[in-house]
Every structure is written in C-alpha cells, then in structure tokens.
Scaffold this active site. Sequence first.
Site, mmCIF file in Angstrom:
data_model
loop_
_atom_site.group_PDB
_atom_site.id
_atom_site.type_symbol
_atom_site.label_atom_id
_atom_site.label_comp_id
_atom_site.label_asym_id
_atom_site.label_seq_id
_atom_site.Cartn_x
_atom_site.Cartn_y
_atom_site.Cartn_z
ATOM 1 C CG ASN A 190 -0.338 -0.117 2.508
ATOM 2 O OD1 ASN A 190 0.822 -0.529 2.611
ATOM 3 N ND2 ASN A 190 -1.051 0.241 3.536
ATOM 4 C CB SER A 266 -1.809 -9.565 6.781
ATOM 5 O OG SER A 266 -0.995 -10.680 6.528
ATOM 6 C CB VAL A 267 -2.743 -10.080 12.016
ATOM 7 C CG1 VAL A 267 -2.582 -10.910 13.281
ATOM 8 C CG2 VAL A 267 -3.043 -8.627 12.373
ATOM 9 N N PRO A 268 -1.703 -12.400 10.044
ATOM 10 C CG PRO A 268 -3.410 -13.451 8.841
ATOM 11 C CD PRO A 268 -2.919 -12.106 9.266
ATOM 12 C CB THR A 269 2.213 -12.347 6.744
ATOM 13 O OG1 THR A 269 1.181 -12.663 5.815
ATOM 14 C CG2 THR A 269 3.545 -12.659 6.105
ATOM 15 C CD GLU A 287 4.608 -0.225 12.537
ATOM 16 O OE1 GLU A 287 3.375 -0.120 12.684
ATOM 17 O OE2 GLU A 287 5.420 0.387 13.230
ATOM 18 C CB CYS A 321 -2.184 -0.532 8.428
ATOM 19 S SG CYS A 321 -1.018 0.825 8.536
ATOM 20 C CD GLU A 501 8.047 0.848 10.338
ATOM 21 O OE1 GLU A 501 7.002 1.117 9.730
ATOM 22 O OE2 GLU A 501 8.981 0.185 9.846
HETATM 23 N N1 LIG Z 1 0.801 -1.355 10.473
HETATM 24 C C1 LIG Z 1 1.251 -0.929 9.297
HETATM 25 O O1 LIG Z 1 2.093 -0.029 9.241
HETATM 26 C C2 LIG Z 1 0.722 -1.505 8.017
HETATM 27 C C3 LIG Z 1 0.060 -2.710 7.967
HETATM 28 N N2 LIG Z 1 -0.414 -3.202 6.774
HETATM 29 C C4 LIG Z 1 -1.189 -4.434 6.764
HETATM 30 O O2 LIG Z 1 -0.781 -5.244 5.672
HETATM 31 C C5 LIG Z 1 -1.873 -5.946 5.093
HETATM 32 C C6 LIG Z 1 -1.913 -5.765 3.599
HETATM 33 O O3 LIG Z 1 -0.658 -5.939 3.030
HETATM 34 P P1 LIG Z 1 -0.227 -7.300 2.287
HETATM 35 O O4 LIG Z 1 0.970 -6.991 1.468
HETATM 36 O O5 LIG Z 1 -1.406 -7.930 1.640
HETATM 37 O O6 LIG Z 1 0.201 -8.203 3.547
HETATM 38 P P2 LIG Z 1 0.869 -9.648 3.554
HETATM 39 O O7 LIG Z 1 1.011 -10.012 4.988
HETATM 40 O O8 LIG Z 1 0.198 -10.570 2.656
HETATM 41 O O9 LIG Z 1 2.323 -9.425 2.917
HETATM 42 C C7 LIG Z 1 3.238 -8.503 3.471
HETATM 43 C C8 LIG Z 1 4.637 -8.878 3.024
HETATM 44 O O10 LIG Z 1 5.009 -10.126 3.589
HETATM 45 C C9 LIG Z 1 5.533 -10.991 2.583
HETATM 46 N N3 LIG Z 1 5.302 -12.369 3.006
HETATM 47 C C10 LIG Z 1 4.237 -13.162 2.739
HETATM 48 N N4 LIG Z 1 4.403 -14.364 3.338
HETATM 49 C C11 LIG Z 1 5.590 -14.321 3.988
HETATM 50 C C12 LIG Z 1 6.319 -15.255 4.793
HETATM 51 N N5 LIG Z 1 5.861 -16.490 5.052
HETATM 52 N N6 LIG Z 1 7.499 -14.874 5.292
HETATM 53 C C13 LIG Z 1 7.985 -13.629 5.080
HETATM 54 N N7 LIG Z 1 7.355 -12.715 4.322
HETATM 55 C C14 LIG Z 1 6.173 -13.050 3.783
HETATM 56 C C15 LIG Z 1 4.778 -10.554 1.343
HETATM 57 O O11 LIG Z 1 5.431 -10.993 0.186
HETATM 58 C C16 LIG Z 1 4.792 -9.049 1.513
HETATM 59 O O12 LIG Z 1 6.034 -8.503 1.126
HETATM 60 C C17 LIG Z 1 -3.087 -5.414 5.794
HETATM 61 O O13 LIG Z 1 -3.504 -6.309 6.790
HETATM 62 C C18 LIG Z 1 -2.609 -4.145 6.471
HETATM 63 O O14 LIG Z 1 -3.324 -3.783 7.598
HETATM 64 C C19 LIG Z 1 -0.197 -2.560 5.624
HETATM 65 C C20 LIG Z 1 0.486 -1.371 5.625
HETATM 66 C C21 LIG Z 1 0.951 -0.741 6.823
HETATM 67 C C1 LIG Z 2 0.689 7.575 5.982
HETATM 68 N N1 LIG Z 2 -0.508 6.927 6.448
HETATM 69 C C2 LIG Z 2 -0.823 7.343 7.795
HETATM 70 C C3 LIG Z 2 -1.619 7.289 5.615
HETATM 71 C C4 LIG Z 2 -0.371 5.470 6.414
HETATM 72 C C5 LIG Z 2 0.810 4.918 7.158
HETATM 73 C C6 LIG Z 2 0.696 3.459 7.459
HETATM 74 C C7 LIG Z 2 0.545 2.548 6.299
HETATM 75 O O1 LIG Z 2 1.580 2.259 5.681
HETATM 76 O O2 LIG Z 2 -0.573 2.102 6.019
#
Ligand SMILES: NC(=O)C1=CN([C@@H]2O[C@H](COP(=O)(O)OP(=O)(O)OC[C@H]3O[C@@H](n4cnc5c(N)ncnc54)[C@H](O)[C@@H]3O)[C@@H](O)[C@H]2O)C=CC1
Ligand SMILES: C[N+](C)(C)CCCC(=O)O
Length: 527
Positions: A190, A266-269, A287, A321, A501
């Site tokens: 994202n 994501s939480v599961p990953t 994160e 997120c 972060e």
């Molecule tokens: N708290 C935060 O700052 C943020 C959290 N998110 C969360 O991320 C999710 C969406 O992003 P996605 O890319 O779909 O998440 P995702 O968890 O599917 O993938 C995230 C990253 O992990 C990698 N990955 C997948 N399986 C893995 C494994 N077994 N070992 C190591 N790496 C692995 C993916 O290739 C990708 O680079 C949403 O749940 C969102 O809330 C997204 C952006 C910011």
């Molecule tokens: C910059 N902001 C606050 C819109 C998002 C930052 C967290 C994320 O990567 O989702």
Amino acid sequence: MLQRLRGSLLRRPAATPPAAAIRCLSSGSADVRVPLNFWAGKRQTSSRKCNKENVYEPATVLSPSHICAGRVLCLLDPCGAAEVDQAVSAATSAFAHWSKMSGMERARIMIEAARIIERRREEIAEMEVVNNGKSITEARLDVDSGRLCVEYYAALASTLAGQHVQLPGGSFAYTRREPLGVCVGIGAWNYPFQIAAWKSAPALACGNSMVFKPSPVTPVTAVMLAEIYGEAGAPEGLLNVVQGGQETGSLLCRHPDVAKVSFTGSVPTGKKVMEMASEGVKPVTLELGGKSPLIIFQDSDLQNAVSGALMANFLSQGQVCSNGTRVFVQKDILPKFVEEVVRRTRAIEIGDPLLESTRMGALVNHPHLEKVLSFVDQAKKEGATVLCGGEAFVPSDPKLRGGYYMTPCVLGGCTDTMTCVKEEIFGPVMSVLSFETEEEVLRRANDTTMGLAAGVFTRDVKRAHRVVEHLKAGSCFINNYNITPVEVPFGGFKMSGIGRENGQVTVEYYSQLKTVFVEMGDVDSLF
Ligand SMILES: NC(=O)C1=CN([C@@H]2O[C@H](COP(=O)(O)OP(=O)(O)OC[C@H]3O[C@@H](n4cnc5c(N)ncnc54)[C@H](O)[C@@H]3O)[C@@H](O)[C@H]2O)C=CC1
Ligand SMILES: C[N+](C)(C)CCCC(=O)O
C-alpha cells in the site's frame, strides 16, 4: 546521470513530451524492463530460469475482455536461496564499512540521498502510481514522507551516543550504542516507497545495512531508493532489494546472517515472521493490521469531523492499516454528520490516478477489489444500509475501463457484531455507528483484538485527553486523523504490532547497548 537512470527505467512512447512540467507518463504507457533486484550496488537478475511473474498496472487493463488479467507493467524475478545469500553477503560487506563510520559521515550520505529523492520526486511518484494505482497527489506526499524520514534520521545519526556512569573507587562504566548488523525489511503493497524509506532510514542511521523485500505486487520503487543511496555515496550493498513473495520472505527471516526483521503486512503473516525470527532469537518490528475507531462527539466542529472521517477512510483507496473504519458518531449529530459525509464522499473524483484532479485511483488488483466489494455485499446481508458507493466503477476513458476502481462507500446502521465492523476490509468502506455516552463508546471502541490507531473529535479539551487515555491504541489523534509526521512514533498495541517506526524511539529498535565496566582498582575477588 539522472537522465540515464530515468531512461533506463522506462520505455516511453516516442511522442511523450520530456519537459519536466509536463507529465512524463500516462496511464497505460509505462513499461518497466530493467531488473528489479538490486544488490552489491547494481540491478541484478535472478539465476532462476522459470518463475518470472506478471506485475500489473491497476489503473488500466489490456482490454475489457481481459479484466482479470490486467495490463502487465513488468515481470517479477523472484529470488531463491542463492540470490538471498548474495544479497545478505553484500549487506554483510557493507556493514563492515558503514558501521565503522561516524554518525556525521553517515548523515552526510543520507542527506545527499534525501536531496536526490527530492530531485526525482515526480519520477518516483509516477512509478508508484502506475504500480499501485493511488492518485499522483497522494504518491507525491508518500515520496515526501520517505524523504523526510531519511532527513530526520540523518539528523539523528550524529546524536547517537552512550552513557558514562561513575562507580565506587574511581571505576566507571560506559555504554556504547551499537548497530545490530544486517537488518531485513519486508514491505506491504500500500505504501511501497514510503515503507522502504521508513525501514531503511533508521536502520542505516544506526549503522546497520539492510536487505529489503517489497511486496511482489509492487516491486518497482524500492529499488529506486536502493539506487539513490548508491548514487549518494553509500557503500555497495548498504541497501539491497530482493524481489519475491512468501518463499523469499521466509529465506530472509531464517537467514543465519540476518540480525533483525522489520515487517509491515497482515497479522497472519506477521505471526509467521515472528515465529521464524524466534528460531534465531532475532528481534522483530511488526507493523500489522488495524480496525481502528474514530469517535465523533456532538460538540465537534462538524466540517472538521467529516474531513477527519474522510481522511480516516479514503486515503490510498482505503488501503491503509491505520484507517479509522469504525466511525462512532454521537446520536444527536448523526443525521447531520451522515448527510455531510455522504455529500463529500459522493464528490470524490475517481479515475485516472495520473490526473491532477483525481482524488481516488484504482485498488491494487482484481482479487482485492472483489474482496472489498464482497465485504459490502456481506454488510447489506447483515442489515447495514449502503448510504453511497460500494460499487465497481467504470471510468469513461476507454483505456481505463476494467481498471480496479470502485466508488467509496459509506455504510449506515452498522452494529458492533457486523462483519464490516469487526474485520479489516482494507478498502474504501466506512462503517458509521451511533453512540450515546462516553463510557459506552470507549468500551465499544476498545472491543477489538487490534490497536493500531484511534481518533477523537471534540471541542472539550478535557474530554479529548480523558478519552485518549482510555483508548487502547498506539497512535491516537485528537481532532485530526491519519497524519504521520516522521518525528513521532507510529505503531500498534495488541495484535497490531510490536515496536515503533519513526521518531527518536526507533533508534532503540535498530541498535543495541553494550555496557563496558572499567576497573580502576584491584579485583576484589571472593576466591
Ligand atoms: N501497520 C502498518 O504499518 C501496516 C500494515 N499493513 C497491513 O498489511 C496488510 C496488507 O498488506 P499485504 O501486502 O497484503 O500483507 P501480507 O502479509 O500478505 O504481505 C506482506 C509482506 O510479507 C511478505 N510475506 C508473505 N508471506 C511471507 C512469509 N511467510 N514470510 C515472510 N514474508 C512473507 C509478502 O510478500 C509481503 O512482502 C493489511 O492487513 C494491512 O493492515 C499494511 C500497511 C501498513
Ligand atoms: C501515511 N498513512 C498514515 C496514511 C499510512 C501509514 C501506514 C501505512 O503504511 O498504512
């Protein structure tokens, strides 16, 4: 040099005007041919022959009959064990040199990197748009946030220091703040460039090197950051980029020469990453997702509260997120709030993300669009009312037909048990809930396993701070939402993550303390 880099990245139609003031790209014209892996100071191809994967441009598809296929922007060249080893080894070599430099020396290179990011702002933002689908206006702000983060940690690099502690008899101890080694960054799709910057800047400022793996969905811009550090004078191998998905990510997390993993996703990953890192007792920053509450009291400035709710739900097509997707509105102002939020949501201009006037571009891919739309269907089935939006959107421009667009959605009449209120949708869907008392709304707001962010709108300053004190979330906003100045920490409570972060505190997550005891007398031995 700059022209050469720009030229190498993109093949543009000959008619595209080169003038800086005119957009260099138009949707559907970018074609990235250069390798997207980067280690030891240059772009690299993987030695694996067979497994190249398509990467799509979300705003446009090949033709309306190819809706699911999408227009291919580039090919992903996923890294296996051999490539991951090469990248980690390059990072290990760079670490030996970089970690011995003074903070001032590191800062000089990082400041230069920030300057180059500023110069290449438009080019990076355009590539973010064609790869991610978000609007150019937002992509520019993301690039700025990445640049500011590099500047901020450059400034902190020279302030990193230990402590001197006097002990009895003239003896003393001191602490050294030392880097961890090779850090791994794993990013979500994202905020591809911003996440790469938010992870690499504090890591490098502390004297670490990094191997970064972007999401396979958005591989294009992280490698630009790696090139920029190189151009700024960083040693070869300081920031490396390996492409791939789950397999590549696991190889990185388990690699014996990796000291730390910082993950956004994501939480599961995140749980899997933590488990893999635990095998080597490696620290993690996580994160993860959110389902954050935004509480709007009846004494709020209504227009600001509506603006806050829009910022809390519709940035980056809702794929954020920290989004405040559970909007709790105090009963007396609910009708006025709903009227205004729906009016302003309907006015959001959807379409070609490279146009200045566009405020909402395309979701990241077809399966994700389908998933978000199915959440809207489910909400209807469970009794929520669609007050506006929630449908696939077809732009009038023929080349954009079939891109992954939808109309931003406001759901009314929501209750706490509905799926749309309980699960992270990660799309432009706002759920509006009604409440009566402060005590009631706090209980409901905290009734979630997540705790990334929360917001409150009120003119009552005492109430604002009282409510924030009781909210179980890592990033709380009073009378605003989703702003992330790099000077302040960002991160979650509960299942939304571990560590922070940005801000000064992140130095703690990318360094370790060594304590040195110095005896000035004789050893007082018990034996
Ligand atoms: N708290 C935060 O700052 C943020 C959290 N998110 C969360 O991320 C999710 C969406 O992003 P996605 O890319 O779909 O998440 P995702 O968890 O599917 O993938 C995230 C990253 O992990 C990698 N990955 C997948 N399986 C893995 C494994 N077994 N070992 C190591 N790496 C692995 C993916 O290739 C990708 O680079 C949403 O749940 C969102 O809330 C997204 C952006 C910011
Ligand atoms: C910059 N902001 C606050 C819109 C998002 C930052 C967290 C994320 O990567 O989702």
